[in-house]
Design a protein around this motif. Structure first.
Motif, short mmCIF file in Angstrom:
data_model
loop_
_atom_site.label_atom_id
_atom_site.label_comp_id
_atom_site.label_asym_id
_atom_site.label_seq_id
_atom_site.Cartn_x
_atom_site.Cartn_y
_atom_site.Cartn_z
N TYR A 1 0.71 -1.15 -0.08
CA TYR A 1 -0.05 -0.02 0.05
C TYR A 1 0.85 1.18 -0.09
O TYR A 1 0.51 2.23 -0.68
CB TYR A 1 -1.08 -0.05 1.25
N ARG A 2 1.99 1.22 0.71
CA ARG A 2 2.75 2.39 0.92
C ARG A 2 3.68 2.85 -0.76
O ARG A 2 3.71 3.72 -0.96
CB ARG A 2 4.05 2.05 1.66
N THR A 3 3.79 1.55 -1.14
CA THR A 3 4.52 1.61 -2.73
C THR A 3 3.51 2.48 -3.66
O THR A 3 3.91 3.11 -4.53
CB THR A 3 5.00 0.66 -3.03
N ASN A 4 2.26 1.82 -3.40
CA ASN A 4 1.23 2.33 -4.51
C ASN A 4 0.92 3.54 -3.96
O ASN A 4 0.64 4.47 -4.85
CB ASN A 4 0.09 1.63 -4.28
N LEU A 5 0.98 4.13 -2.77
CA LEU A 5 0.64 5.69 -2.49
C LEU A 5 1.90 6.68 -3.03
O LEU A 5 1.55 7.74 -3.53
CB LEU A 5 0.53 5.76 -0.98
N ALA A 6 3.15 6.05 -2.85
CA ALA A 6 4.45 6.78 -3.27
C ALA A 6 4.15 6.82 -4.92
O ALA A 6 4.23 8.01 -5.44
CB ALA A 6 5.49 6.02 -3.15
N SER A 7 3.79 5.89 -5.60
CA SER A 7 3.44 5.85 -7.05
C SER A 7 2.41 6.91 -7.45
O SER A 7 2.46 7.71 -8.47
CB SER A 7 3.18 4.52 -7.71
N PHE A 8 1.31 7.09 -6.74
CA PHE A 8 0.10 8.05 -6.74
C PHE A 8 0.61 9.30 -6.51
O PHE A 8 0.27 10.31 -7.18
CB PHE A 8 -0.95 7.56 -5.77
N GLU A 9 1.30 9.84 -5.62
CA GLU A 9 1.76 10.81 -5.18
C GLU A 9 2.76 11.37 -6.08
O GLU A 9 2.56 12.78 -6.82
CB GLU A 9 2.62 10.91 -4.01
N GLU A 10 3.89 10.54 -6.73
CA GLU A 10 4.55 11.07 -7.77
C GLU A 10 3.83 11.36 -9.34
O GLU A 10 4.15 12.53 -9.87
CB GLU A 10 5.28 9.88 -8.24
N ARG A 11 2.87 10.47 -9.26
CA ARG A 11 1.85 10.93 -10.66
C ARG A 11 0.98 12.24 -10.39
O ARG A 11 1.01 12.93 -11.44
CB ARG A 11 1.01 9.74 -10.72
N LEU A 12 0.74 12.34 -9.15
CA LEU A 12 0.17 13.63 -9.06
C LEU A 12 0.72 14.78 -9.30
O LEU A 12 0.50 15.82 -9.92
CB LEU A 12 -0.98 13.41 -7.48
N ARG A 13 1.83 14.76 -8.63
CA ARG A 13 2.87 15.94 -8.81
C ARG A 13 3.15 16.19 -10.24
O ARG A 13 2.99 17.42 -10.74
CB ARG A 13 4.31 15.63 -8.01
N SER A 14 3.34 15.13 -10.95
CA SER A 14 3.47 15.42 -12.46
C SER A 14 2.32 15.93 -13.43
O SER A 14 2.40 17.05 -14.01
CB SER A 14 3.92 14.08 -13.19
N LYS A 15 1.26 15.61 -12.72
CA LYS A 15 -0.21 15.77 -13.44
C LYS A 15 -0.27 17.38 -13.10
O LYS A 15 -0.97 18.38 -13.72
CB LYS A 15 -1.35 14.82 -12.86
N GLN A 16 -0.30 17.67 -11.67
CA GLN A 16 -0.35 19.25 -11.30
C GLN A 16 0.39 19.96 -12.35
O GLN A 16 -0.09 21.44 -12.54
CB GLN A 16 0.05 19.19 -9.93
N ILE A 17 1.59 19.97 -12.49
CA ILE A 17 2.23 20.43 -13.57
C ILE A 17 1.60 20.79 -14.75
O ILE A 17 1.46 21.99 -15.43
CB ILE A 17 3.75 19.88 -13.81
#
Length: 230
Positions: free
Chosen positions: A102-118
């Motif tokens: 779950y923690r690995t999936n969360l880290a992947s989600f957060e990274e994708r969100l940072r990219s999308k916000q740009i």
């Protein structure tokens, strides 16, 4: 939904009374012993979010209001991040053996969100003004910097009267909003009628993941939403 709930280990729901019409029946009918209001296996996402428009009191004269706050926070990237982090924690609590997953999936989600916000920042509708059918887009307006200057519904869940529509038409002719925001399943006919009378375009916004083709997950859902506001 009853069958899925009967076989589930965890039930998570939006909260803020969005499911008040069916969730109690779903929990009761599933007869899942894990699901009761006091168990940790029944989790609500709204406890993890920052909600708007909390009402100290509410009655039917106010329309279909949610005393705990506006429940449509899934249009908010900052709230979805809070929910994702809370979900990872809840799932880790229930299933500690797979916590690292779950923690690995969360880290992947957060990274994708940072990219999308740009990406989303480059197509931001900041400064635009819209009329909306229902109070769905307050969180998004706050985060992306646009204004909601009127509503087709005089109060949430209350159909508009002829007088209210005439007043809204006069206001829109003066202000000239950038669009009328509506979902595919709620208020579309009224929005089209208002568009014919004012010349303001109708912008159809999906109400959730899966509501329209291509909105297959939350990221693609938000891609469609923000592209629609251009």
């Amino acid at each position: 939904m009853i069958l899925a709930s009967r076989n589930a280990d965890v039930l998570m729901y939006n909260g803020l009374d969005l499911e008040i019409g069916y969730l109690p029946l779903l929990i009761e009918s599933s007869r899942n012993p894990e699901f009761n209001r006091d168990s940790r296996e029944t989790s609500t996402a709204h406890a993890l979010s920052m909600s708007f428009e909390k009402q100290p009191t509410a009655d039917r004269s106010m329309g279909d209001v949610h005393p705990l706050g506006n429940p449509h926070y899934h249009y908010s990237p900052s709230n979805i991040l809070r929910v994702a982090r809370g979900m990872a924690q809840e799932l880790s609590n229930v299933d500690p053996a797979n916590s690292s997953f779950y923690r690995t999936n969360l880290a992947s989600f957060e990274e994708r969100l940072r990219s999308k916000q740009i990406q989303w920042g480059k197509k931001s509708p900041k400064g635009k003004r819209f009329v909306s059918y229902h109070k769905l887009f307050e969180y998004m307006a706050n985060e992306f910097g646009f204004q909601l200057i009127g509503y087709i519904e005089p109060k949430p869940g209350i159909p508009p009267s002829a007088g209210h529509i005439e007043s809204l038409i006069e206001s829109m002719k003066k202000v000239r909003p950038d669009g009328i925001l509506v979902t595919p399943s709620y208020g579309l006919d009224e929005a089209k009628s208002l568009s014919k009378k004012t010349g303001v375009r109708v912008i159809i916004i999906p109400q959730d993941v899966g509501a329209v083709p291509g909105a297959d997950d939350w990221f693609s859902f938000m891609d469609i939403v923000l592209s629609s506001l251009q």
